[in-house]
Design an enzyme around this catalytic site. Sequence first.
Site, short mmCIF file in Angstrom:
data_model
loop_
_atom_site.label_atom_id
_atom_site.label_comp_id
_atom_site.label_asym_id
_atom_site.label_seq_id
_atom_site.Cartn_x
_atom_site.Cartn_y
_atom_site.Cartn_z
N ASP A 11 6.57 34.19 12.29
CA ASP A 11 5.56 33.15 12.39
C ASP A 11 4.38 33.73 13.17
O ASP A 11 4.33 34.94 13.45
CB ASP A 11 6.13 31.88 13.03
N CYS A 68 10.29 35.17 15.56
CA CYS A 68 9.50 34.03 16.01
C CYS A 68 9.51 34.10 17.53
O CYS A 68 9.89 35.11 18.10
CB CYS A 68 10.02 32.70 15.45
N THR A 70 11.39 32.73 19.91
CA THR A 70 12.72 32.97 20.48
C THR A 70 13.65 33.71 19.53
O THR A 70 14.70 34.18 19.93
CB THR A 70 13.41 31.64 20.85
N HIS A 101 30.62 44.33 12.38
CA HIS A 101 31.71 43.36 12.27
C HIS A 101 31.39 42.15 11.41
O HIS A 101 32.29 41.54 10.85
CB HIS A 101 32.13 42.89 13.66
N HIS A 136 37.39 43.10 9.16
CA HIS A 136 36.12 42.39 9.31
C HIS A 136 35.62 41.83 7.98
O HIS A 136 34.90 40.84 7.95
CB HIS A 136 35.06 43.30 9.94
#
Length: 145
Positions: A11, A68, A70, A101, A136
């Site tokens: 963003d 973005c 965060t 994983h 996994h």
Amino acid sequence: MTQKRIVLSSDHAAIDLRQAIAKHLTQQGYDVTDIGPVTTESTHYPLHGKAAAEHVVSGQSDLGIILCGTGQGIMMAANKVPGIRCGVCMDTFSAKMIRAHNNANMLSIGARIVGESLALELVDAFLATEFEGGRHATRADMIEG
């Protein structure tokens, strides 16, 4: 092995960091497609997360890196696209483990959380790590539903 195709998006809050990552990857020889905004005019991270995720699931790119403020919101938007496994990372161990994983095909970074140097380390760790498969694979398949 052929070089991976990477899609980048963000963003408005992460344009500078996204462009630094694009330059870093291009210098390493990656095939980079940057579909993020070019101005700091406010934009909506869900649109950019979804667009990058669709780029990956369509096969146009092998992996995606999204940003973005965060890293959380754009990651949530990307993970709504079936076939995407995206995680937010703030340390290199996590960036390696989501690939090894969880078979993550997208990495999300918070531009207001990590600086450029760490962001480049996260990207390098993510891209240098391959999925381990084995036990996994069963777990990664369970994420798909």
